[in-house]
Scaffold this motif. Structure first.
Motif, PDB file in Angstrom:
ATOM      1  N   PHE A   1       7.699 -12.743 -13.549  1.00 41.75           N
ATOM      2  CA  PHE A   1       7.035 -11.528 -13.080  1.00 41.75           C
ATOM      3  C   PHE A   1       5.576 -11.798 -12.715  1.00 41.75           C
ATOM      4  N   ILE A   2       4.913 -12.628 -13.502  1.00 40.56           N
ATOM      5  CA  ILE A   2       3.518 -12.970 -13.194  1.00 40.56           C
ATOM      6  C   ILE A   2       3.441 -13.664 -11.833  1.00 40.56           C
ATOM      7  N   LEU A   3       4.326 -14.616 -11.595  1.00 38.89           N
ATOM      8  CA  LEU A   3       4.312 -15.358 -10.333  1.00 38.89           C
ATOM      9  C   LEU A   3       4.604 -14.446  -9.145  1.00 38.89           C
ATOM     10  N   ALA A   4       5.545 -13.515  -9.322  1.00 37.76           N
ATOM     11  CA  ALA A   4       5.848 -12.569  -8.238  1.00 37.76           C
ATOM     12  C   ALA A   4       4.630 -11.715  -7.910  1.00 37.76           C
ATOM     13  N   GLY A   5       3.929 -11.233  -8.940  1.00 38.31           N
ATOM     14  CA  GLY A   5       2.728 -10.414  -8.720  1.00 38.31           C
ATOM     15  C   GLY A   5       1.617 -11.205  -8.064  1.00 38.31           C
ATOM     16  N   VAL A   6       1.395 -12.428  -8.527  1.00 35.94           N
ATOM     17  CA  VAL A   6       0.353 -13.281  -7.940  1.00 35.94           C
ATOM     18  C   VAL A   6       0.674 -13.583  -6.481  1.00 35.94           C
ATOM     19  N   MET A   7       1.942 -13.837  -6.197  1.00 37.73           N
ATOM     20  CA  MET A   7       2.348 -14.134  -4.830  1.00 37.73           C
ATOM     21  C   MET A   7       2.138 -12.930  -3.912  1.00 37.73           C
ATOM     22  N   MET A   8       2.429 -11.739  -4.429  1.00 34.86           N
ATOM     23  CA  MET A   8       2.193 -10.514  -3.660  1.00 34.86           C
ATOM     24  C   MET A   8       0.721 -10.404  -3.260  1.00 34.86           C
ATOM     25  N   GLU A   9      -0.150 -10.717  -4.219  1.00 33.80           N
ATOM     26  CA  GLU A   9      -1.592 -10.596  -3.971  1.00 33.80           C
ATOM     27  C   GLU A   9      -2.075 -11.704  -3.048  1.00 33.80           C
ATOM     28  N   THR A  10      -1.647 -12.943  -3.276  1.00 26.36           N
ATOM     29  CA  THR A  10      -2.106 -14.090  -2.490  1.00 26.36           C
ATOM     30  C   THR A  10      -1.635 -14.010  -1.036  1.00 26.36           C
ATOM     31  N   CYS A  11      -0.418 -13.524  -0.846  1.00 27.92           N
ATOM     32  CA  CYS A  11       0.145 -13.445   0.507  1.00 27.92           C
ATOM     33  C   CYS A  11      -0.290 -12.197   1.272  1.00 27.92           C
ATOM     34  N   GLY A  12      -1.028 -11.313   0.612  1.00 25.30           N
ATOM     35  CA  GLY A  12      -1.476 -10.103   1.294  1.00 25.30           C
ATOM     36  C   GLY A  12      -0.445  -8.993   1.332  1.00 25.30           C
ATOM     37  N   VAL A  13       0.676  -9.183   0.638  1.00 22.53           N
ATOM     38  CA  VAL A  13       1.722  -8.154   0.631  1.00 22.53           C
ATOM     39  C   VAL A  13       1.248  -6.909  -0.103  1.00 22.53           C
ATOM     40  N   ALA A  14       0.395  -7.090  -1.133  1.00 24.75           N
ATOM     41  CA  ALA A  14      -0.130  -5.945  -1.883  1.00 24.75           C
ATOM     42  C   ALA A  14      -0.889  -4.989  -0.974  1.00 24.75           C
ATOM     43  N   LYS A  15      -1.509  -5.544   0.085  1.00 18.17           N
ATOM     44  CA  LYS A  15      -2.258  -4.716   1.032  1.00 18.17           C
ATOM     45  C   LYS A  15      -1.356  -3.692   1.702  1.00 18.17           C
ATOM     46  N   HIS A  16      -0.126  -4.068   2.003  1.00 19.81           N
ATOM     47  CA  HIS A  16       0.814  -3.139   2.640  1.00 19.81           C
ATOM     48  C   HIS A  16       1.198  -2.013   1.675  1.00 19.81           C
ATOM     49  N   LEU A  17       1.327  -2.340   0.388  1.00 19.74           N
ATOM     50  CA  LEU A  17       1.615  -1.303  -0.605  1.00 19.74           C
ATOM     51  C   LEU A  17       0.458  -0.313  -0.690  1.00 19.74           C
ATOM     52  N   ILE A  18      -0.764  -0.834  -0.657  1.00 19.69           N
ATOM     53  CA  ILE A  18      -1.948   0.037  -0.733  1.00 19.69           C
ATOM     54  C   ILE A  18      -2.029   0.936   0.495  1.00 19.69           C
ATOM     55  N   ASN A  19      -1.744   0.393   1.677  1.00 18.48           N
ATOM     56  CA  ASN A  19      -1.786   1.209   2.896  1.00 18.48           C
ATOM     57  C   ASN A  19      -0.761   2.333   2.856  1.00 18.48           C
ATOM     58  N   PHE A  20       0.415   2.046   2.298  1.00 24.48           N
ATOM     59  CA  PHE A  20       1.445   3.084   2.177  1.00 24.48           C
ATOM     60  C   PHE A  20       0.980   4.185   1.224  1.00 24.48           C
TER      61      PHE A  20
END
Length: 429
Positions: A65-84
């Motif tokens: 779970f930690i790696l999945a979260g870090v990957m979301m942040e590093t790859c910029g995927v978290a930005k899409h969640l924030i925009n939504f």
């Protein structure tokens, strides 16, 4: 009988932490020195104790779970969640504050780590909130307070650790945190709206259905990660550990083929960051096993049970006393350490007075989640100060009113067990 070894190990650990030692060093060194001095077991037993503390299939979920979260942040995927999230709530007063809270709820459903949430959400949202007219102090405060959601909603790392230590169903614990997490989210959003109106924070933007649809399409695959975790755990199709493995590979696949932000450099950085966070968690679990052995060897759980039950045998009184204890402990030591040390001591007490273990387990995590954002040693406070480049004093001044949101939910969950137990009983029977 005076528990002299327990007193010794506590005092040594506190002294070492005051001197600035890392938590795992303070806990591990104090435990080893106590065993060397009093010799309750041979020294060769120390590595065996450390290994036994980590020897749990459930704990394998933590690095995934930690790696999945870090990957979301590093790859910029978290930005899409924030925009939504922004498209959903930015039309209201205090909209970006609400976006911050809602993003923590969703992102916490991927990483399970408050520290990961604080860094990932804070690095994006704090500058945006400042540009929109929020003070830097309030932007940092709402970021750090809402990060508590990450260890309450699935896949909470603290719930996973507690399930392993107390031998409880991790699935029941994770599902039990959903309703309290929703109540925390709503409570913080209401207070954010009141504070934003009072200080004229932020600009109200017109709601746009087309923007909502656009961000939903961009964030759809990112939203699949928390959906996989929740559906897998709630249906019982997969275990939390298997869910962690699935969401890691899912995140990797969408980063490569849909968002196209994954490359070898990003993957390497994700693994390094994930390994560093995992190492800090696992090392604490390992050394805390020695610490816990010393306490149980002297019968401290029985001593604590006798002391608490001499005050009252009413469940609500015992729970309130334990809440106060956990809030205090959470201010001083790491939440994972607190669970490993206190769970064997406190669970026998609450079971004697008829408290449901799942209800109590979620209360333990709620208390310690507050500890993560409470001085003097709240780890998330230091993280957000580093991200926002502000002093601890200014952060705490802005955070103080927001603590009420967390305490209200804690009290309600204590008084009304069905807030925690309703959903697990409905799903698992």
């Amino acid at each position: 009988m005076v528990p002299i070894m327990s007193i010794t190990v506590f005092v040594l650990a506190v002294v070492l932490m005051i001197l600035g030692s890392p938590v795992f060093v303070a806990i591990g060194l104090s435990s080893i020195l106590t065993i060397v001095f009093y010799h309750p077991v041979p020294l060769i037993s120390i590595p065996q104790l450390m290994f036994s503390g980590m020897e749990s299939y459930v704990l394998v979920a933590i690095p995934l779970f930690i790696l999945a979260g870090v990957m979301m942040e590093t790859c910029g995927v978290a930005k899409h969640l924030i925009n939504f999230c922004k498209a959903q709530v930015s039309w209201a007063r205090g909209g970006l504050g609400a976006v911050n809270i809602l993003s923590s709820f969703i992102f916490g459903g991927i990483s399970g780590s408050s520290v990961a949430d604080t860094v990932a959400i804070g690095s994006i949202m704090i500058p945006e909130m400042e540009e929109d007219g929020y003070s830097k102090e309030y932007s940092a405060a709402i970021t750090v307070i809402s990060s508590t959601l990450s260890v309450v909603v699935p896949p909470s790392i603290l719930m996973i650790i507690l399930g392993g230590v107390a031998e409880l169903s991790v699935s029941w614990l994770l599902v039990g945190g959903i309703v309290p997490g929703i109540l925390m989210t709503l409570s913080m959003m209401i207070q954010n709206n009141i504070i934003s109106r009072r200080h004229s924070f932020g600009h109200v933007k017109k709601f746009s259905f087309s923007y909502l649809w656009k961000t939903f399409k961009c964030g759809f695959w990112a939203l699949g990660a928390p959906a996989i975790i929740l559906s897998g755990i709630m249906t019982g199709i997969v275990t939390p550990t298997e869910s962690g493995a699935i969401v890691f590979f899912y995140t990797l696949i969408i980063s490569i083929f849909y968002y196209k932000t994954m490359n070898w450099k990003v993957l390497y950085r994700s693994f390094i960051n994930g390994a560093q966070i995992t190492a800090s968690v696992v090392s604490i679990i390992a050394v805390s096993s020695i610490f816990t052995f010393i306490l149980t060897f002297e019968g401290l759980p029985q001593i604590a049970a006798k002391a608490l039950l001499s005050i009252s045998t009413k469940p609500i009184v015992i729970l309130m006393l334990i809440n106060i204890l956990l809030l205090f402990v959470g201010m001083l030591i790491d939440a994972g350490v607190a669970i490993i040390i206190l769970a064997p001591i406190l669970f026998p007490v609450v079971l004697q007075v008829g408290v449901d273990p799942i209800h109590f387990g979620v209360l333990v995590v709620l208390n310690l989640a507050i500890g993560l954002v409470t001085p003097p040693f709240g780890v998330c406070l230091f993280s957000v100060c580093n991200v926002a480049k502000i002093s601890m004093e200014n952060l705490l001044k802005a955070s103080f009113p927001l603590y009420a949101s967390l305490l209200v939910v804690l009290i309600l969950a204590t008084l009304f067990p069905n807030i925690v137990l309703f959903l697990p009983k409905l799903i698992f029977g």
